[in-house]
Design a protein around this motif. Structure first.
Motif, PDB file in Angstrom:
ATOM      1  N   LEU A 233       0.821  -1.212   0.000  1.00  0.00           N
ATOM      2  CA  LEU A 233       0.000   0.000   0.000  1.00  0.00           C
ATOM      3  C   LEU A 233       0.853   1.259   0.000  1.00  0.00           C
ATOM      4  O   LEU A 233       0.396   2.319  -0.427  1.00  0.00           O
ATOM      5  CB  LEU A 233      -0.936  -0.002   1.215  1.00  0.00           C
ATOM      6  N   GLN A 234       2.094   1.147   0.482  1.00  0.00           N
ATOM      7  CA  GLN A 234       2.993   2.304   0.454  1.00  0.00           C
ATOM      8  C   GLN A 234       3.398   2.666  -0.971  1.00  0.00           C
ATOM      9  O   GLN A 234       3.580   3.841  -1.291  1.00  0.00           O
ATOM     10  CB  GLN A 234       4.268   1.997   1.247  1.00  0.00           C
ATOM     11  N   VAL A 235       3.571   1.675  -1.822  1.00  0.00           N
ATOM     12  CA  VAL A 235       4.163   1.918  -3.138  1.00  0.00           C
ATOM     13  C   VAL A 235       3.227   1.628  -4.308  1.00  0.00           C
ATOM     14  O   VAL A 235       3.608   1.812  -5.462  1.00  0.00           O
ATOM     15  CB  VAL A 235       5.452   1.082  -3.310  1.00  0.00           C
ATOM     16  N   GLY A 236       1.993   1.197  -4.036  1.00  0.00           N
ATOM     17  CA  GLY A 236       1.085   0.849  -5.120  1.00  0.00           C
ATOM     18  C   GLY A 236      -0.299   1.446  -4.944  1.00  0.00           C
ATOM     19  O   GLY A 236      -0.657   1.920  -3.862  1.00  0.00           O
ATOM     20  N   ALA A 237      -1.075   1.448  -6.017  1.00  0.00           N
ATOM     21  CA  ALA A 237      -2.446   1.954  -5.981  1.00  0.00           C
ATOM     22  C   ALA A 237      -3.316   1.016  -5.155  1.00  0.00           C
ATOM     23  O   ALA A 237      -3.233  -0.200  -5.280  1.00  0.00           O
ATOM     24  CB  ALA A 237      -2.998   2.063  -7.401  1.00  0.00           C
ATOM     25  N   VAL A 238      -4.169   1.587  -4.309  1.00  0.00           N
ATOM     26  CA  VAL A 238      -4.945   0.785  -3.367  1.00  0.00           C
ATOM     27  C   VAL A 238      -5.854  -0.213  -4.088  1.00  0.00           C
ATOM     28  O   VAL A 238      -5.972  -1.370  -3.677  1.00  0.00           O
ATOM     29  CB  VAL A 238      -5.759   1.697  -2.418  1.00  0.00           C
ATOM     30  N   ASN A 239      -6.511   0.210  -5.173  1.00  0.00           N
ATOM     31  CA  ASN A 239      -7.397  -0.707  -5.890  1.00  0.00           C
ATOM     32  C   ASN A 239      -6.621  -1.844  -6.545  1.00  0.00           C
ATOM     33  O   ASN A 239      -7.052  -2.996  -6.556  1.00  0.00           O
ATOM     34  CB  ASN A 239      -8.203   0.046  -6.948  1.00  0.00           C
ATOM     35  N   GLY A 240      -5.478  -1.513  -7.112  1.00  0.00           N
ATOM     36  CA  GLY A 240      -4.672  -2.539  -7.765  1.00  0.00           C
ATOM     37  C   GLY A 240      -4.127  -3.555  -6.777  1.00  0.00           C
ATOM     38  O   GLY A 240      -4.175  -4.761  -7.017  1.00  0.00           O
ATOM     39  N   VAL A 241      -3.597  -3.069  -5.651  1.00  0.00           N
ATOM     40  CA  VAL A 241      -3.076  -3.972  -4.622  1.00  0.00           C
ATOM     41  C   VAL A 241      -4.184  -4.860  -4.080  1.00  0.00           C
ATOM     42  O   VAL A 241      -4.016  -6.077  -3.917  1.00  0.00           O
ATOM     43  CB  VAL A 241      -2.437  -3.157  -3.472  1.00  0.00           C
ATOM     44  N   THR A 242      -5.350  -4.271  -3.806  1.00  0.00           N
ATOM     45  CA  THR A 242      -6.464  -5.038  -3.262  1.00  0.00           C
ATOM     46  C   THR A 242      -6.974  -6.075  -4.252  1.00  0.00           C
ATOM     47  O   THR A 242      -7.320  -7.198  -3.865  1.00  0.00           O
ATOM     48  CB  THR A 242      -7.613  -4.093  -2.878  1.00  0.00           C
ATOM     49  N   ALA A 243      -7.010  -5.707  -5.526  1.00  0.00           N
ATOM     50  CA  ALA A 243      -7.487  -6.651  -6.532  1.00  0.00           C
ATOM     51  C   ALA A 243      -6.574  -7.873  -6.632  1.00  0.00           C
ATOM     52  O   ALA A 243      -7.037  -9.014  -6.705  1.00  0.00           O
ATOM     53  CB  ALA A 243      -7.613  -5.962  -7.886  1.00  0.00           C
ATOM     54  N   LEU A 244      -5.265  -7.632  -6.631  1.00  0.00           N
ATOM     55  CA  LEU A 244      -4.320  -8.751  -6.669  1.00  0.00           C
ATOM     56  C   LEU A 244      -4.456  -9.610  -5.420  1.00  0.00           C
ATOM     57  O   LEU A 244      -4.439 -10.843  -5.489  1.00  0.00           O
ATOM     58  CB  LEU A 244      -2.893  -8.217  -6.785  1.00  0.00           C
ATOM     59  N   LEU A 245      -4.601  -8.965  -4.277  1.00  0.00           N
ATOM     60  CA  LEU A 245      -4.781  -9.697  -3.031  1.00  0.00           C
ATOM     61  C   LEU A 245      -6.032 -10.570  -3.100  1.00  0.00           C
ATOM     62  O   LEU A 245      -6.012 -11.743  -2.709  1.00  0.00           O
ATOM     63  CB  LEU A 245      -4.874  -8.703  -1.872  1.00  0.00           C
ATOM     64  N   VAL A 246      -7.117 -10.000  -3.604  1.00  0.00           N
ATOM     65  CA  VAL A 246      -8.385 -10.719  -3.688  1.00  0.00           C
ATOM     66  C   VAL A 246      -8.277 -11.944  -4.588  1.00  0.00           C
ATOM     67  O   VAL A 246      -8.778 -13.028  -4.255  1.00  0.00           O
ATOM     68  CB  VAL A 246      -9.496  -9.772  -4.190  1.00  0.00           C
ATOM     69  N   VAL A 247      -7.635 -11.796  -5.737  1.00  0.00           N
ATOM     70  CA  VAL A 247      -7.516 -12.914  -6.674  1.00  0.00           C
ATOM     71  C   VAL A 247      -6.786 -14.088  -6.035  1.00  0.00           C
ATOM     72  O   VAL A 247      -7.252 -15.237  -6.072  1.00  0.00           O
ATOM     73  CB  VAL A 247      -6.783 -12.471  -7.956  1.00  0.00           C
ATOM     74  N   PHE A 248      -5.640 -13.815  -5.411  1.00  0.00           N
ATOM     75  CA  PHE A 248      -4.849 -14.898  -4.821  1.00  0.00           C
ATOM     76  C   PHE A 248      -5.475 -15.416  -3.530  1.00  0.00           C
ATOM     77  O   PHE A 248      -5.364 -16.605  -3.223  1.00  0.00           O
ATOM     78  CB  PHE A 248      -3.421 -14.414  -4.572  1.00  0.00           C
ATOM     79  N   GLU A 249      -6.140 -14.540  -2.791  1.00  0.00           N
ATOM     80  CA  GLU A 249      -6.805 -14.959  -1.563  1.00  0.00           C
ATOM     81  C   GLU A 249      -8.007 -15.846  -1.865  1.00  0.00           C
ATOM     82  O   GLU A 249      -8.368 -16.718  -1.074  1.00  0.00           O
ATOM     83  CB  GLU A 249      -7.248 -13.726  -0.766  1.00  0.00           C
ATOM     84  N   THR A 250      -8.626 -15.641  -3.009  1.00  0.00           N
ATOM     85  CA  THR A 250      -9.815 -16.408  -3.381  1.00  0.00           C
ATOM     86  C   THR A 250      -9.462 -17.697  -4.104  1.00  0.00           C
ATOM     87  O   THR A 250      -9.977 -18.774  -3.775  1.00  0.00           O
ATOM     88  CB  THR A 250     -10.731 -15.560  -4.287  1.00  0.00           C
ATOM     89  N   ALA A 251      -8.583 -17.610  -5.087  1.00  0.00           N
ATOM     90  CA  ALA A 251      -8.284 -18.764  -5.934  1.00  0.00           C
ATOM     91  C   ALA A 251      -7.592 -19.892  -5.174  1.00  0.00           C
ATOM     92  O   ALA A 251      -7.951 -21.066  -5.320  1.00  0.00           O
ATOM     93  CB  ALA A 251      -7.431 -18.331  -7.126  1.00  0.00           C
ATOM     94  N   GLY A 252      -6.594 -19.561  -4.347  1.00  0.00           N
ATOM     95  CA  GLY A 252      -5.840 -20.586  -3.634  1.00  0.00           C
ATOM     96  C   GLY A 252      -6.700 -21.446  -2.725  1.00  0.00           C
ATOM     97  O   GLY A 252      -6.765 -22.674  -2.883  1.00  0.00           O
ATOM     98  N   PRO A 253      -7.385 -20.847  -1.736  1.00  0.00           N
ATOM     99  CA  PRO A 253      -8.227 -21.643  -0.845  1.00  0.00           C
ATOM    100  C   PRO A 253      -9.364 -22.369  -1.575  1.00  0.00           C
ATOM    101  O   PRO A 253      -9.736 -23.482  -1.188  1.00  0.00           O
ATOM    102  CB  PRO A 253      -8.799 -20.592   0.114  1.00  0.00           C
ATOM    103  N   SER A 254      -9.910 -21.744  -2.604  1.00  0.00           N
ATOM    104  CA  SER A 254     -11.000 -22.394  -3.345  1.00  0.00           C
ATOM    105  C   SER A 254     -10.519 -23.687  -3.978  1.00  0.00           C
ATOM    106  O   SER A 254     -11.206 -24.724  -3.928  1.00  0.00           O
ATOM    107  CB  SER A 254     -11.530 -21.448  -4.422  1.00  0.00           C
ATOM    108  N   LEU A 255      -9.336 -23.653  -4.577  1.00  0.00           N
ATOM    109  CA  LEU A 255      -8.777 -24.851  -5.204  1.00  0.00           C
ATOM    110  C   LEU A 255      -8.484 -25.928  -4.161  1.00  0.00           C
ATOM    111  O   LEU A 255      -8.809 -27.109  -4.355  1.00  0.00           O
ATOM    112  CB  LEU A 255      -7.497 -24.483  -5.958  1.00  0.00           C
ATOM    113  N   ILE A 256      -7.889 -25.526  -3.035  1.00  0.00           N
ATOM    114  CA  ILE A 256      -7.594 -26.479  -1.964  1.00  0.00           C
ATOM    115  C   ILE A 256      -8.880 -27.069  -1.403  1.00  0.00           C
ATOM    116  O   ILE A 256      -8.959 -28.276  -1.101  1.00  0.00           O
ATOM    117  CB  ILE A 256      -6.797 -25.788  -0.835  1.00  0.00           C
ATOM    118  N   GLY A 257      -9.897 -26.244  -1.249  1.00  0.00           N
ATOM    119  CA  GLY A 257     -11.175 -26.724  -0.717  1.00  0.00           C
ATOM    120  C   GLY A 257     -11.806 -27.789  -1.591  1.00  0.00           C
ATOM    121  O   GLY A 257     -12.317 -28.801  -1.106  1.00  0.00           O
ATOM    122  N   VAL A 258     -11.768 -27.578  -2.896  1.00  0.00           N
ATOM    123  CA  VAL A 258     -12.356 -28.552  -3.826  1.00  0.00           C
ATOM    124  C   VAL A 258     -11.528 -29.836  -3.878  1.00  0.00           C
ATOM    125  O   VAL A 258     -12.074 -30.947  -3.886  1.00  0.00           O
ATOM    126  CB  VAL A 258     -12.481 -27.930  -5.234  1.00  0.00           C
TER     127      VAL A 258
END
Length: 318
Positions: A233-258
């Protein structure tokens, strides 16, 4: 329990969204203060325009009042996310929590003066619609028992991701925000998985919980993920950082769960769950794609063109 899980996930989404914007506001304040007083900043010898994060600047950001309030909201979000991870399939729980991207984008327009264009609204509503499809198609049963080697493997993965994250955010310079957002997302995803399989929750047994490697994963991933997201958040745009976080936070656990926890959709609605999941991820990626790579802490970035253009074509005109 299913309804409680959905409500808890929604609460986590709101709390995380508010938290991200408040912490980004804290990072902006520190950036402005260090530029106005470069002699006291950690990059005095490098010049006020340095965008390379440092441990000193990160600590200053963490001490900002807005950042501290945002940290309290992280705790609220963690509680909601933990309940959701216990009661819902991970692909549903994480996708609902991923709606914090929408909260971040909307609140950012008020507190961070971020302008949303047509493309941004389309991406946001794509996420919302996709989450609705996931909710309709998700089965209510969730399995939360796995063999102990899975717990140790989760801890090993946590340590590996933490090492990559901490080294990368201080060595990749302009790419620190990208790596920081992605690795923070992976670490927060690990927390959701660990909470799901944590032993000693029912019936409650503190000794069993503390002796479970999954509990250690929660502690390590939580601390490092929070720190790495702060640097991003210090060096990047808040929306961009959050979007990347969301993608990896969602995809990883979803795959493991299935694959390992038998998460599934309602009979005959697997296709709808798949469409909803892909739509949620694509919507988050679009927000990241259209977000600027500069933090714009000083309000000096030229305005972006509206519509569907990604780049800053006006930059060449100035």
């Amino acid at each position: 329990m299913f309804a409680i899980g959905v409500i808890a996930a929604a609460m986590a989404a709101v709390a995380y969204g508010v938290s991200t914007v408040l912490r980004a506001l804290g990072a902006r304040r520190v950036a402005v203060e260090m530029r106005e007083n470069p002699a006291s900043g950690p990059h005095a010898s490098e010049g006020a325009e340095s965008s390379t994060p440092s441990i000193t600047s990160t600590m200053s950001t963490i001490a900002d009042p807005a950042f501290l309030l945002g940290t309290l909201m992280v705790i609220v979000g963690f509680g909601g996310g933990a309940l959701a991870a216990r009661f819902l399939p991970l692909f549903l729980a994480q996708s609902i929590v991923a709606a914090n991207l929408v909260v971040t984008a909307l609140l950012g327009t008020l507190l961070l003066n971020i302008t949303l264009h047509t493309r941004d609204w389309v991406a946001i509503w794509l996420v919302v619609l996709s989450l609705f499809l996931l909710g309709v198609s998700s089965a209510q049963h969730a399995v939360d028992t796995v063999e102990r080697p899975f717990h140790w493997g989760l801890l090993a993965a946590t340590i590996l991701v933490c090492a990559i994250a901490l080294i990368s955010v201080y060595t990749l310079k302009k790419y620190a925000a990208i790596v920081g957002g992605a690795t923070a997302g992976l670490l927060f995803g690990i927390i959701a998985i660990a909470v799901r399989v944590l032993d000693g929750m029912s019936p409650f047994n503190l000794v069993t919980i503390l002796s479970d490697p999954a509990a250690w994963s929660i502690a390590v991933a939580g601390a490092v993920g929070f720190y790495v997201q702060t640097v991003a958040l210090q060096v990047g745009a808040v929306n961009g950082v959050t979007a990347l976080l969301v993608v990896f936070e969602t995809a990883g656990p979803s795959l493991i769960g299935v694959l390992f926890l038998h998460d599934s959709a309602r009979p005959g609605l697997a296709w709808l769950a798949f469409v909803g999941f892909i739509g949620a991820v694509v919507g988050a990626v679009l927000v990241a794609w259209y977000s600027t790579g500069d933090p714009d802490h000083f309000g000096e970035a030229p305005p972006e063109k509206g519509g569907w253009h990604r780049g800053r074509e006006k930059l060449s005109e100035s």
